[in-house]
Design a protein around this motif. Structure first.
Motif, PDB file in Angstrom:
ATOM      1  N   HIS A  96       0.815  -1.220   0.000  1.00 47.61           N
ATOM      2  CA  HIS A  96       0.000   0.000   0.000  1.00 47.61           C
ATOM      3  C   HIS A  96       0.847   1.269   0.000  1.00 47.61           C
ATOM      4  N   ALA A  97       2.176   1.135   0.075  1.00 48.43           N
ATOM      5  CA  ALA A  97       3.060   2.303   0.073  1.00 48.43           C
ATOM      6  C   ALA A  97       3.117   2.892  -1.339  1.00 48.43           C
ATOM      7  N   PRO A  98       3.374   4.207  -1.469  1.00 48.74           N
ATOM      8  CA  PRO A  98       3.669   5.143  -0.383  1.00 48.74           C
ATOM      9  C   PRO A  98       2.457   5.955   0.097  1.00 48.74           C
ATOM     10  N   ALA A  99       1.358   5.954  -0.652  1.00 52.35           N
ATOM     11  CA  ALA A  99       0.273   6.883  -0.332  1.00 52.35           C
ATOM     12  C   ALA A  99      -0.841   6.280   0.511  1.00 52.35           C
ATOM     13  N   GLY A 100      -0.869   4.948   0.652  1.00 49.81           N
ATOM     14  CA  GLY A 100      -1.942   4.320   1.406  1.00 49.81           C
ATOM     15  C   GLY A 100      -1.916   4.720   2.875  1.00 49.81           C
ATOM     16  N   LYS A 101      -3.095   4.962   3.436  1.00 50.22           N
ATOM     17  CA  LYS A 101      -3.201   5.370   4.844  1.00 50.22           C
ATOM     18  C   LYS A 101      -3.630   4.166   5.682  1.00 50.22           C
ATOM     19  N   VAL A 124       4.024   3.457   4.558  1.00 52.63           N
ATOM     20  CA  VAL A 124       2.680   3.970   4.342  1.00 52.63           C
ATOM     21  C   VAL A 124       2.464   5.211   5.202  1.00 52.63           C
ATOM     22  N   VAL A 125       1.300   5.837   5.067  1.00 53.44           N
ATOM     23  CA  VAL A 125       0.948   6.976   5.904  1.00 53.44           C
ATOM     24  C   VAL A 125       0.334   6.437   7.198  1.00 53.44           C
ATOM     25  N   VAL A 126       0.959   6.727   8.327  1.00 48.92           N
ATOM     26  CA  VAL A 126       0.542   6.196   9.618  1.00 48.92           C
ATOM     27  C   VAL A 126      -0.545   7.096  10.216  1.00 48.92           C
ATOM     28  N   VAL A 127      -1.659   6.471  10.646  1.00 49.66           N
ATOM     29  CA  VAL A 127      -2.783   7.245  11.182  1.00 49.66           C
ATOM     30  C   VAL A 127      -3.231   6.638  12.519  1.00 49.66           C
ATOM     31  N   ALA A 194      10.628   3.829  -1.644  1.00 57.24           N
ATOM     32  CA  ALA A 194      11.206   5.113  -2.027  1.00 57.24           C
ATOM     33  C   ALA A 194      10.258   6.237  -1.623  1.00 57.24           C
ATOM     34  N   ARG A 195      10.757   7.142  -0.794  1.00 53.40           N
ATOM     35  CA  ARG A 195       9.974   8.295  -0.364  1.00 53.40           C
ATOM     36  C   ARG A 195      10.894   9.509  -0.270  1.00 53.40           C
TER      37      ARG A 195
END
Length: 302
Positions: A96-101, A124-127, A194-195
């Protein structure tokens, strides 16, 4: 006990000569150096251009170091212990990286730390969100965030399902268990996604005590520790009531960068006992707790 010379930042020791090396910078040497007792020298630190790079480097570099402890663990879990489960979560979430939350719902525990570490390493985006919120509020937050997955403990499954995520993944409260029923082997070396330092790394929400929870966007650069040459988080005890609080993920990354240890204290009534168990060098807590500590100290010396 590690210290640093304020003038030249050379490491020194203050300890009994029978149990620790001496140094030109020890107080007894009288070499003209002033030691700063508030800053502990870190003999090794790891870096990363992104949070995922830092976490993966720390898990490898400090594998044998004590990392997390609580009253439930009966001792210290090492970086390798946490990595054994964290990497399982990373393998599941990395697609799900890089934009998946990815939302995290859970109470503070070693298992929650493992889930947090694995999620960060996945890129991923950590929430992290307060699991105590009403199910209707979490459903509204889920509609706005649109998470690809919710990683939660068994106590929060119903609330996780209300967030309308693509997947709900349940972790066990024993942090030494396999990462998931079908993914317990070490597996191949993970590729770090990659980010860029300006990419969104986390959405961190308030508790919602004054209404609907408000979220703030944190980039990679905003979460990465910036100190160089030393750390004030070597053997730390911290009152961690709110697993979703922004200070948790920020302090966790700072701690991991120098291979530090953290005792998860969640009950203020046992804080003094926990400090003894942890042999802590530093404590992080609200001002009220320091007032209580001072009161206990004053009563003790009387």
């Amino acid at each position: 006990e590690f210290h640093e010379c304020i003038a030249c930042r050379s490491p020194g020791y203050i300890a009994c000569a029978a149990c620790a090396p001496t140094s030109p910078h020890t107080a007894s040497a009288g070499a003209g150096h002033t030691l700063d007792p508030q800053r502990l020298y870190a003999p090794q630190q790891v870096r990363g251009e992104t949070c995922a790079e830092l976490v993966v480097a720390a898990l490898d570099a400090f594998a044998s170091h004590p990392f997390i402890a609580s009253r439930s663990t009966g001792g210290w879990l090492t970086y390798a212990d946490i990595a054994a489960t964290a990497r399982g979560w990373t393998r599941q979430l990395a697609p799900h990286a890089p934009a998946g939350k990815v939302v995290l719902l859970g109470d503070m525990s070693p298992a929650y730390v493992s889930a947090m570490v694995g999620t960060i390493a996945a890129g991923v985006v950590v929430v992290p969100i307060d699991g105590a919120l009403p199910i209707e509020t979490l459903a509204a937050v889920g509609a706005k965030v649109a998470p690809v997955a919710v990683l939660c403990s068994a106590d929060y499954v119903a609330k996780a399902e209300a967030m309308n995520a693509g997947t709900v993944i349940v972790y066990e409260e024993d942090a030494t268990d396999g990462a998931s029923p079908d993914d317990e082997s070490p597996g191949p070396q993970l590729e770090i996604p990659a980010r860029d330092r300006g990419d969104l790394a986390a959405l961190l929400f308030t508790s919602g005590s004054t209404g609907v929870p408000k979220g703030a966007m944190y980039t990679e650069a905003m979460l990465l520790p910036t100190f160089v040459g030393g750390t004030n988080m070597w053997r730390m005890i911290r009152l961690d009531f709110q697993a979703f609080h922004p200070s948790f993920i920020v302090s966790l990354l700072a701690l991991m960068s120098c291979g530090g240890s953290r005792f998860l204290a969640t009950d203020p009534t046992t804080l003094l006992e926990d400090m003894t168990l942890a042999r802590a060098t530093h404590i992080s807590a609200p001002p009220l707790l320091f007032s209580l500590l001072r009161k206990a100290y004053d009563e003790g010396i009387r």
